[in-house]
Design an enzyme around this catalytic site. Sequence first.
Site, PDB file in Angstrom:
ATOM      1  N   SER A  86      49.608 -28.350  -9.477  1.00 37.30           N
ATOM      2  CA  SER A  86      48.807 -27.048  -9.285  1.00 37.30           C
ATOM      3  C   SER A  86      49.678 -26.005  -9.992  1.00 37.30           C
ATOM      4  O   SER A  86      50.798 -26.040 -10.187  1.00 37.30           O
ATOM      5  CB  SER A  86      48.828 -26.560  -7.772  1.00 37.30           C
ATOM      6  OG  SER A  86      48.466 -25.348  -7.681  1.00 37.30           O
ATOM      7  N   TYR A 110      52.392 -24.721   0.642  1.00 34.52           N
ATOM      8  CA  TYR A 110      51.840 -25.514  -0.531  1.00 34.52           C
ATOM      9  C   TYR A 110      52.528 -25.346  -1.658  1.00 34.52           C
ATOM     10  O   TYR A 110      52.868 -26.342  -2.610  1.00 34.52           O
ATOM     11  CB  TYR A 110      50.377 -25.062  -0.505  1.00 34.52           C
ATOM     12  CG  TYR A 110      49.415 -25.841  -1.585  1.00 34.52           C
ATOM     13  CD1 TYR A 110      49.026 -27.064  -1.421  1.00 34.52           C
ATOM     14  CD2 TYR A 110      49.264 -25.075  -2.978  1.00 34.52           C
ATOM     15  CE1 TYR A 110      48.300 -27.443  -2.508  1.00 34.52           C
ATOM     16  CE2 TYR A 110      48.410 -25.611  -3.937  1.00 34.52           C
ATOM     17  CZ  TYR A 110      47.946 -27.003  -3.804  1.00 34.52           C
ATOM     18  OH  TYR A 110      47.063 -27.572  -4.652  1.00 34.52           O
TER      19      TYR A 110
END
Length: 266
Positions: free
Chosen positions: A142, A154
Site C-alpha cells: 500500500s 494497517y
Amino acid sequence: MPVNDFSARPSALVTGAAHGIGLATAHALADAGYRVVAVDRDGAALARAGLPAGSVPVEHDISAVDVDVVSLAGSLAGDPLRIEVLVNNVGVMDGRSFLELPVADAAKVLHTNVVGSWAVTRSVVDHMLAHQIRGSVVFNLSLHSSRVRMCPDYSASKAALLMLMQELALELGPAGIRVNSVSPGAIDTGHGPTEDAEGHRARSAALIALRRVGEPDDVAKVISWLCSDQAGYVTGTDVRVDGGLFHYNWLHHLYGSAAAERERTR
C-alpha cells in the site's frame, strides 16, 4: 524422479483471491498460463467469485500459521502442484486509531498481515527450493507503507512487509526466486464507502494525477508483469500503482495549482 524434473503444470497461489485485487490477479495469472490456487478464508465467497477455469479453491485463514498451505492445496488439487508464483494479497485493517484500538485487536491485524503472510511465504518458498523452482513472490502492499493513513495497525503491517520483501529478495536471489511488491493507491475494490459512493470517487479522483480511481485490473496487470519473464531481472523492488496519488501533498490541498498559489500569496 530428480526434483529438477518435476513437470506438473505451473501454478500461482494467490491469497485473498475471492474478491477485489486478489480475484483480478487470479484472472490475470490464469491468462498468463498459470493454474490458480485461490486461497481465501471465506469459502462461500470463493464459490461464487467466478474463479478462472481449473482453479483450486482453498478455504484457509492465513492467520492459522500452523497449517502448511501448500500441503493443504495439494490435498485438494487432485494432482501434483508446481507453484512458481505466490501473490501475498491478504491485508486486514481494524479501522480504529492508536488510542481507540485495544492492543489485543492490533495484535490480530499484525498477526494476520505480517505473520500470516510470512507463514504462507515460507510454505511456498520451501516448495520452490525443494523442486529447484526459480519462482516469483509478490506482496500487495500500500502507499501507506510509507504514508500516514490514520490506521496505524494497517500502516505498520504494510511497512513491515515492505522490509520483509527486501530481506527475502536478497536472501532468495541466489536460488533464482525473485521477490517484489506493488503499492496500490486508491483502488475501487467494492469495499469503499456505501453512502455517496459517486461523490467519494469524484473527490478521490481529484487528488490523483490521472484523475481516476484505480480498478483491481490496474494492479493485477502489474503483478502479472512482475511474475513474467519480462521482469526477470527485477527483484527487491516496490512498484507504486497509484495513478500518481503518491505525489499529492499539502500544497496541492492548500492551493490546488501553481496559478492559484501565485494568486493567493501575492
